[in-house]
Write an enzyme that holds these catalytic residues in place. Sequence first.
Site, PDB file in Angstrom:
ATOM      1  N   LYS A 110      -0.673  -2.098   4.176  1.00 18.54           N
ATOM      2  CA  LYS A 110       0.156  -0.895   4.214  1.00 18.54           C
ATOM      3  C   LYS A 110       1.369  -1.035   3.294  1.00 18.54           C
ATOM      4  O   LYS A 110       2.492  -0.703   3.659  1.00 18.54           O
ATOM      5  CB  LYS A 110       0.597  -0.612   5.647  1.00 18.54           C
ATOM      6  N   CYS A 111       1.125  -1.481   2.087  1.00 21.02           N
ATOM      7  CA  CYS A 111       2.167  -1.778   1.112  1.00 21.02           C
ATOM      8  C   CYS A 111       1.946  -0.912  -0.125  1.00 21.02           C
ATOM      9  O   CYS A 111       0.810  -0.561  -0.441  1.00 21.02           O
ATOM     10  CB  CYS A 111       2.080  -3.268   0.756  1.00 21.02           C
ATOM     11  N   GLY A 112       2.995  -0.586  -0.815  1.00 18.98           N
ATOM     12  CA  GLY A 112       2.853   0.151  -2.063  1.00 18.98           C
ATOM     13  C   GLY A 112       2.033  -0.601  -3.097  1.00 18.98           C
ATOM     14  O   GLY A 112       1.470   0.001  -4.015  1.00 18.98           O
ATOM     15  N   THR A 172      -0.660  -2.392  -2.256  1.00 17.59           N
ATOM     16  CA  THR A 172      -2.002  -2.586  -1.709  1.00 17.59           C
ATOM     17  C   THR A 172      -3.115  -2.240  -2.698  1.00 17.59           C
ATOM     18  O   THR A 172      -4.152  -2.912  -2.691  1.00 17.59           O
ATOM     19  CB  THR A 172      -2.164  -1.804  -0.385  1.00 17.59           C
TER      20      THR A 172
END
Length: 167
Positions: A40-42, A44
Amino acid sequence: MTEATTTDLREIPFQTADGGSATLSDYAGQVLLVVNVASKCGLTPQYEQLEQLQRAYADRGFTVLGFPCNQFMGQEPGSIDEILEYCSTTWGVTFPVFDKVKVNGGRAAPLYKALKRTRDAEGKKGPVRWNFEKFVIAPEGAIHRFRPNVKPDDPAVVGVIEASLPR
């Protein structure tokens, strides 16, 4: 590159997704790309490039090793089973994904404690800055560190991988 000896590094145990134990020695002779991952990371979408590298170079002695980490703003909150399902169905990941780890602080995984002694392109070592920090480990022991904003398919990363592949 690192001051740590890769002989020591290769013997540090870490936990597999199924609760077993592994070491980098299990991948002897291969070029390894160790990366702390999050769902859930930019950053990803880097999973796609990591998998492309895996598919492009696996038959030449290369593998990506993914270590989920929830230390950066809780961006990897799921169970290991949820993480594996997400990686497989969303990104088609075929490379090994291990159990969740901490990469910074007093409870950091021993593998990451050792890897953080590696200097990046600017000559800086120390804490992992964010998700998707990358360490390329060559079979002969050289370690190269790439910060999270350097994409897996960046020419600098690919160049190190290609130069390190077994001949």
